[in-house]
Enzyme design. Sequence first.
Site, PDB file in Angstrom:
ATOM      1  N   GLY A   1     -23.117 -24.029  26.572  1.00  0.00           N
ATOM      2  CA  GLY A   1     -23.154 -24.024  25.105  1.00  0.00           C
ATOM      3  C   GLY A   1     -23.254 -25.432  24.545  1.00  0.00           C
TER       4      GLY A   1
ATOM      5  N   LEU B   1     -25.496 -27.053  23.077  1.00  0.00           N
ATOM      6  CA  LEU B   1     -26.231 -27.291  21.812  1.00  0.00           C
ATOM      7  C   LEU B   1     -25.468 -26.751  20.610  1.00  0.00           C
ATOM      8  CD1 LEU B   1     -29.917 -26.617  22.909  1.00  0.00           C
ATOM      9  CD2 LEU B   1     -28.676 -28.788  22.764  1.00  0.00           C
ATOM     10  N   GLY B   2     -24.257 -26.306  20.819  1.00  0.00           N
ATOM     11  CA  GLY B   2     -23.435 -25.790  19.718  1.00  0.00           C
ATOM     12  C   GLY B   2     -22.732 -26.913  18.975  1.00  0.00           C
TER      13      GLY B   2
ATOM     14  N   TYR C   1     -13.538 -11.162  17.954  1.00  0.00           N
ATOM     15  CA  TYR C   1     -13.429 -12.577  18.359  1.00  0.00           C
ATOM     16  C   TYR C   1     -11.997 -12.890  18.788  1.00  0.00           C
ATOM     17  CZ  TYR C   1     -13.663 -17.711  17.718  1.00  0.00           C
ATOM     18  OH  TYR C   1     -13.614 -19.081  17.870  1.00  0.00           O
TER      19      TYR C   1
HETATM   20  C1  VAH Z   1     -14.802 -19.435  13.469  1.00  0.00           C
HETATM   21  N1  VAH Z   1     -15.117 -21.859  13.513  1.00  0.00           N
HETATM   22  O1  VAH Z   1     -14.736 -19.518  12.252  1.00  0.00           O
HETATM   23  C2  VAH Z   1     -14.635 -20.720  14.290  1.00  0.00           C
HETATM   24  C3  VAH Z   1     -13.195 -20.947  14.653  1.00  0.00           C
HETATM   25  C4  VAH Z   1     -10.864 -21.031  13.759  1.00  0.00           C
HETATM   26  C5  VAH Z   1     -12.281 -20.794  13.434  1.00  0.00           C
HETATM   27  O2  VAH Z   1     -12.781 -20.121  15.678  1.00  0.00           O
HETATM   28  O3  VAH Z   1     -14.979 -18.385  14.043  1.00  0.00           O
END
Ligand code: VAH
Length: 316
Positions: free
Chosen positions: A6, A8-9, A139
């Site tokens: 990853g 290029l992130g 997530y």
């Molecule tokens: C997101 N930038 O918003 C990420 C991160 C705490 C936020 O995990 O999903």
Amino acid sequence: RILITGALGQIGTELTVKLREIYGEENVLPTDLRIPEWGKMKDTPFEILDVTDSEAVMEMTKKFKPDTIIHLAALLSAVAERTPKRAWDINMGGLMNTLEAAREVGAQYFTPSSIGSFGPSTPKDNTPQETIQRPSTMYGVNKVAGELLLDYYYERFGVDTRSVRFPGLISYEQEPGGGTTDYACEIYFEAVKNGTYTSFIDKGTYMDMMYIDDAINCIIDLLQADPEKLSVRNAFNVSAMSIDPEMVAESIKKHIPEFELKYDVDPMRQAIAESWPNSLDCDEAKEQWNFKCEYDLDKMTEKMLSGIREKMNTAK
Ligand code: VAH
């Protein structure tokens, strides 16, 4: 020798450059789904790698023989919530494949967790290092499962796993893609371009944030820390500031007095933001590996506005 996925992130773009300054270009191998067309990685050693392809990950690792694997390839919270099954496959498949590769070659292993690993039942203010983690997003489920896997691979296989729960990261070189905290990057770009920004996160919604330089130093400091001093192998709480859109706007107005902040709240990303903590307790990171930050809100604002202006001028 360091293998990065990853690359290029948002994190990988600047981390690769910094690690090459420290360890030499030939000892840092960035990988991603495509070759860099611009920026400091263009025309330097770079490999295409799909982290969901277990054979490709293992073959690349055995060929490059890294001492450290830094796994950054993942879908962020908002995009993961729109495609949860795909997020599971990429976030968990990529994590397992790179962990297995680290186990195979005996490499140190870093991958970020997030404040997204906490949920609505987590204490919101000064969130402890050890507390309830029942996230209400895919997530977050990926991040909690990832933290448990890092503990498991450390205890069961002796893999030197290290991680931090990153807050929202703010940068201008490579903007984040598909996060809930992205408003705090967009607001600076829109302030410079148009003098106004319409936030998808509501006023009074506090989230932890950190400027990208502090995040890069976090990763390097943790990877260089004495393993004997580390009692946390899943992920350390780290943060630089707890802010809401109004505070960012006030900081911007010190440079652009006519800046105007408006709101058009996105229910999905607002719900994600409200399920996360307001502020973290980072004492364990401070005690175990001397975690510290250089950038507060006003210093970050200065750096973001000047960096964006410079980037726009060179782009012309
Ligand atoms: C997101 N930038 O918003 C990420 C991160 C705490 C936020 O995990 O999903």
